[in-house]
Design a protein around this motif. Structure first.
Motif, PDB file in Angstrom:
ATOM      1  N   MET A   1      24.139   1.337 -60.486  1.00  0.00           N
ATOM      2  CA  MET A   1      24.438   1.966 -61.672  1.00  0.00           C
ATOM      3  C   MET A   1      25.304   3.032 -61.670  1.00  0.00           C
ATOM      4  O   MET A   1      25.916   3.343 -60.414  1.00  0.00           O
ATOM      5  CB  MET A   1      23.180   2.939 -61.864  1.00  0.00           C
ATOM      6  N   THR A   2      26.412   3.056 -62.544  1.00  0.00           N
ATOM      7  CA  THR A   2      27.448   3.820 -62.705  1.00  0.00           C
ATOM      8  C   THR A   2      27.574   4.704 -64.155  1.00  0.00           C
ATOM      9  O   THR A   2      26.887   4.573 -64.958  1.00  0.00           O
ATOM     10  CB  THR A   2      28.799   3.021 -62.690  1.00  0.00           C
ATOM     11  N   GLY A   3      28.339   5.648 -64.139  1.00  0.00           N
ATOM     12  CA  GLY A   3      28.670   6.128 -65.214  1.00  0.00           C
ATOM     13  C   GLY A   3      29.686   5.297 -66.235  1.00  0.00           C
ATOM     14  O   GLY A   3      30.226   4.452 -65.648  1.00  0.00           O
ATOM     15  N   MET A   4      29.631   5.504 -67.363  1.00  0.00           N
ATOM     16  CA  MET A   4      30.609   4.873 -68.552  1.00  0.00           C
ATOM     17  C   MET A   4      31.398   5.782 -69.056  1.00  0.00           C
ATOM     18  O   MET A   4      31.058   6.358 -70.078  1.00  0.00           O
ATOM     19  CB  MET A   4      29.815   3.960 -69.287  1.00  0.00           C
ATOM     20  N   HIS A   5      32.556   6.047 -68.721  1.00  0.00           N
ATOM     21  CA  HIS A   5      33.485   7.424 -69.172  1.00  0.00           C
ATOM     22  C   HIS A   5      34.284   6.944 -70.286  1.00  0.00           C
ATOM     23  O   HIS A   5      35.433   6.701 -70.207  1.00  0.00           O
ATOM     24  CB  HIS A   5      34.352   7.958 -67.997  1.00  0.00           C
ATOM     25  N   TRP A   6      33.553   6.610 -71.399  1.00  0.00           N
ATOM     26  CA  TRP A   6      34.281   6.524 -72.802  1.00  0.00           C
ATOM     27  C   TRP A   6      34.496   7.662 -73.496  1.00  0.00           C
ATOM     28  O   TRP A   6      33.438   8.172 -74.025  1.00  0.00           O
ATOM     29  CB  TRP A   6      33.838   4.967 -73.612  1.00  0.00           C
ATOM     30  N   HIS A   7      35.494   8.005 -74.038  1.00  0.00           N
ATOM     31  CA  HIS A   7      35.631   9.072 -74.980  1.00  0.00           C
ATOM     32  C   HIS A   7      35.418   8.811 -76.071  1.00  0.00           C
ATOM     33  O   HIS A   7      35.421   7.814 -76.803  1.00  0.00           O
ATOM     34  CB  HIS A   7      37.250   9.655 -74.690  1.00  0.00           C
TER      35      HIS A   7
ATOM     36  N   SER B   1      40.203  16.074 -63.738  1.00  0.00           N
ATOM     37  CA  SER B   1      39.329  16.246 -65.133  1.00  0.00           C
ATOM     38  C   SER B   1      38.132  16.799 -64.789  1.00  0.00           C
ATOM     39  O   SER B   1      37.459  16.424 -63.664  1.00  0.00           O
ATOM     40  CB  SER B   1      39.272  14.858 -65.901  1.00  0.00           C
ATOM     41  N   LEU B   2      37.503  17.833 -65.645  1.00  0.00           N
ATOM     42  CA  LEU B   2      36.183  18.315 -65.540  1.00  0.00           C
ATOM     43  C   LEU B   2      35.071  17.348 -65.741  1.00  0.00           C
ATOM     44  O   LEU B   2      35.108  16.459 -66.470  1.00  0.00           O
ATOM     45  CB  LEU B   2      36.105  19.402 -66.336  1.00  0.00           C
ATOM     46  N   ALA B   3      33.976  17.772 -64.803  1.00  0.00           N
ATOM     47  CA  ALA B   3      32.890  17.064 -65.236  1.00  0.00           C
ATOM     48  C   ALA B   3      31.976  17.027 -66.557  1.00  0.00           C
ATOM     49  O   ALA B   3      32.456  18.031 -67.181  1.00  0.00           O
ATOM     50  CB  ALA B   3      31.429  17.294 -64.040  1.00  0.00           C
ATOM     51  N   ASP B   4      31.424  16.042 -67.178  1.00  0.00           N
ATOM     52  CA  ASP B   4      30.788  16.037 -68.220  1.00  0.00           C
ATOM     53  C   ASP B   4      29.810  14.952 -68.210  1.00  0.00           C
ATOM     54  O   ASP B   4      29.518  14.373 -67.500  1.00  0.00           O
ATOM     55  CB  ASP B   4      31.853  15.870 -69.329  1.00  0.00           C
ATOM     56  N   TRP B   5      29.063  14.957 -69.366  1.00  0.00           N
ATOM     57  CA  TRP B   5      27.899  13.914 -69.757  1.00  0.00           C
ATOM     58  C   TRP B   5      28.316  12.687 -70.199  1.00  0.00           C
ATOM     59  O   TRP B   5      29.201  12.801 -70.974  1.00  0.00           O
ATOM     60  CB  TRP B   5      26.839  14.694 -70.696  1.00  0.00           C
ATOM     61  N   TYR B   6      28.073  11.774 -69.606  1.00  0.00           N
ATOM     62  CA  TYR B   6      28.590  10.304 -70.144  1.00  0.00           C
ATOM     63  C   TYR B   6      27.289   9.397 -69.970  1.00  0.00           C
ATOM     64  O   TYR B   6      26.232   9.534 -69.085  1.00  0.00           O
ATOM     65  CB  TYR B   6      29.657   9.514 -69.510  1.00  0.00           C
ATOM     66  N   PRO B   7      27.109   7.899 -70.662  1.00  0.00           N
ATOM     67  CA  PRO B   7      26.019   7.268 -70.698  1.00  0.00           C
ATOM     68  C   PRO B   7      26.165   6.444 -69.338  1.00  0.00           C
ATOM     69  O   PRO B   7      27.002   6.459 -68.566  1.00  0.00           O
ATOM     70  CB  PRO B   7      26.586   6.011 -71.489  1.00  0.00           C
TER      71      PRO B   7
END
Length: 640
Positions: free
Chosen positions: A184-190, A292-298
């Protein structure tokens, strides 16, 4: 040319003397990044590095496109402008009136070429599926942890495949992926990205979203994933055009809706569940040179990992420029000049994105100027064009100068600039990585009109006076003790700009200081004052400008002044710009402010000790040492 696989590209780099093989064990956690940071900042981007002993079954290739020469090798051209020229010729051929049957017949071979570039789905399995991991485990891959404050290891060169659930249109993009678990990974799409739009469509349908991630293969795949293409243009058509051979795709094993290049090194198959809770991703040392600051992603759930038998793991690091990504950006600058000229801004002659401007922050456009207001027309067109909407500072000049000669360019721009009337401030969408915006993804923009002016464009209430050739900086600093440094080295070069390092102590301090400085007779004629934090070494011009561009919101942080000239009704124009870091206490800035990216002391010592074993050459000192002292004053404000 078309590379058969990533090994083929590695062989080409080695034959060109552009590759160093490192056989000593190097830890993917922090050590590879620190070595690469040193090499990538050496003259001409150093060499590509192949780390053959990573503690896994796979070597790591990095900095493979980290110079002009290697970027050209990756795209199979002698010069990047060759691609732009070919695109321009295609546009001209397709738009030319077809007056006779012979004109139409002459187009047929070119149409055949178009067909030969289109991607094709082939049956069976590809070499990317020679090995299938029975239990997908991302820890088996040498995923890098690049910087000490990163949220964890990140996949940094993922070519991510998604499809629109309504139209089936493919998108290929590049978005970093933080590894949280073995599957499992994050998916950092803006929010501005096409894959994020696909995600929203799946969310509306309450349907699981298939995703495939490719690593390696022809380096053109990696470049095409970063290219600023319109949504309806398949990235693999661009790849086919660049490599002069169509991309052959195969269906994924567990996500058969998605097709991937048959000759890739790795394929990570999986899905995103739109109804699932998001995950807190980051921070991450980014291309701005700041975290870049942490944030919520899928969340991205891995269902399969396949790879070639001789797979190589490609990676990159981003951080304080210059890095490898600067050369990928240079390719985009050159390749997409022709489409911009042919479809949006026909008057454009050339375009330049200086490394210190980190892509969107600073863009220079050179135009053929024929009428008043043309620079503003170009400004509006470019800010409305694709990813150019993220541009922060746009400098427009004309054919009276050479934009690749920064000294000559600056002299020309300041010669033709009235800072009170030729600087245009606006607001609009910004890159979400821009930490200077008061609101994430929305902030100020600036256009500096450095073209020669027609009579209609001249504001006669302002007069121009010669700028001083030198300043008594010691006297100014004695008068204003909050000023810790002044760089006036541009004044003798006929560039009417100074840099000032200031230690802020109260709200509106920089605005008030700017007004006070412009009242000094010694500064009469100085058109621009750039303010940076007191910890910045203003004598290092490139570094100071990088810090300035990152920390400026042009609309919020620009202060135009009208200095009485002594002549009734006439003024001298000037502008100050606040490129200092912003805090809640002094600037009413509500967002967190990130740190500059530097390596930790332990990693620097480990790499220093290991360096003689690497075979890279004489010891290169850590670039982080230059910035460590500067950031100590900033550490405390990150969470203010």
């Amino acid at each position: 040319m078309a590379y058969k696989n990533l090994r083929h590209f590695i062989d080409t780099l080695e034959q060109a003397g552009e590759l160093v093989r490192i056989k000593t064990y190097v830890d993917p956690k922090l050590e590879i990044a620190e070595i690469t940071d040193r090499v990538s900042k050496s003259p001409d981007g150093g060499k590509a590095l192949l780390f053959e002993n990573t503690g896994t079954d796979f070597p790591v290739l990095i900095n493979s496109m980290g110079s002009y020469k290697r970027m050209c090798l990756a795209l199979g051209v002698s010069e990047l402008d060759d691609v732009a020229g070919e695109i321009e010729n295609l546009f001209k051929l397709l738009s030319k009136p077809k007056e006779s049957i012979l004109d139409k017949l002459a187009l047929l071979p070119k149409l055949g070429q178009f067909a030969s570039w289109m991607p094709k789905v082939v049956s069976g399995k590809g070499s990317c599926q020679e090995v299938v991991m029975a239990n997908p485990d991302l820890s088996k891959l040498p995923v890098l942890t690049c910087w000490p404050k990163d949220g964890g290891p990140f996949i940094t060169l993922p070519v991510i495949h998604t499809k629109d659930p309504l139209t089936g249109t493919r998108n290929v993009g590049m978005y970093r992926m933080q590894v949280f678990e073995k599957d499992m990974t994050g998916m950092h799409w803006h929010k501005h990205k096409v894959s994020a739009k696909h995600f929203m469509e799946y969310k509306k349908l309450n349907k699981r979203m298939p995703v495939a991630v490719v690593l390696g293969g022809d380096p053109v795949y990696t470049y095409s994933a970063t290219a600023p293409l319109p949504e309806n243009v398949d990235e693999y058509m661009l790849a086919g055009f660049l490599r002069k051979k169509k991309v052959e795709l195969v269906k994924c094993i567990t996500q058969p809706e998605i097709e991937v290049p048959a000759d890739a090194d790795f394929v990570i198959e999986g899905y995103v569940e739109p109804s699932e809770e998001l995950i807190w991703e980051g921070p991450f040392g980014d291309h701005t040179g700041y975290y870049s600051l942490a944030d919520w992603y899928p969340k991205f759930h891995v269902t399969a990992i396949t790879h070639r038998k001789d797979a190589v793991y490609p990676s990159t690091i981003v951080g304080i420029p210059p890095q490898e990504d600067a050369w990928i950006g240079k390719a985009t600058e050159r390749i997409f000049l022709a489409p911009i000229k042919m479809t949006l801004v026909p008057e454009i002659i050339n375009m330049e994105m200086p490394v210190e401007g980190v892509f969107h922050n600073l863009v220079i456009a050179q135009i053929k100027k024929d009428y008043a207001g043309q620079a503003q027309k170009v400004m509006n067109a470019m800010w409305g064009a694709g990813q150019m909407m993220f541009n922060k500072i746009l400098v427009v000049t004309d054919d009276g100068t050479k934009i690749t000669d920064y000294k000559q360019l600056a002299q020309y721009v300041f010669q033709h600039l009235n800072p009170a009337s030729d600087i245009y401030l606006s607001q609009g969408p910004m890159d979400v990585l821009d930490h200077s915006c008061s609101k994430m993804g929305f902030g100020g923009k600036m256009c500096i009109d450095g073209t020669r002016k027609y009579e209609e464009e001249q504001d006669t209430t302002f007069i121009s006076v010669p700028a001083p050739r030198q300043l008594d900086t010691a006297a100014i600093m004695q008068q204003f003790p909050e000023i810790k440094g002044i760089n006036a080295s541009l004044l003798p070069l006929d560039i009417s700009c100074i840099l000032v390092a200031v230690e802020k102590a109260r709200p509106s301090h920089v605005r008030e200081l700017n007004e006070q400085l412009y009242t000094l007779p010694a500064l009469a004629g100085v058109k621009m004052i750039l303010f940076v934090e007191h910890t910045v070494d203003v004598s290092d011009l490139a570094s100071a400008l990088w810090r300035f561009c990152n920390n400026l919101d042009p609309k919020r942080d620009s202060f135009i002044v009208r200095v009485p000239s002594g002549e009734p009704g006439k003024y001298i124009g000037g502008i100050g710009m606040d490129g200092t870091l912003k805090t809640r206490l002094l600037d009413n800035f509500e967002r967190d402010w990130p740190n500059i990216i530097v390596a930790d002391d332990a990693t620097i010592r480990k790499v220093d000790t290991k360096w003689p074993e690497l075979g890279i050459g004489p010891l290169l000192t850590s670039p982080s040492l230059k910035y460590k002292q500067q950031i100590y004053g900033e550490e405390a404000v990150v969470q203010q």
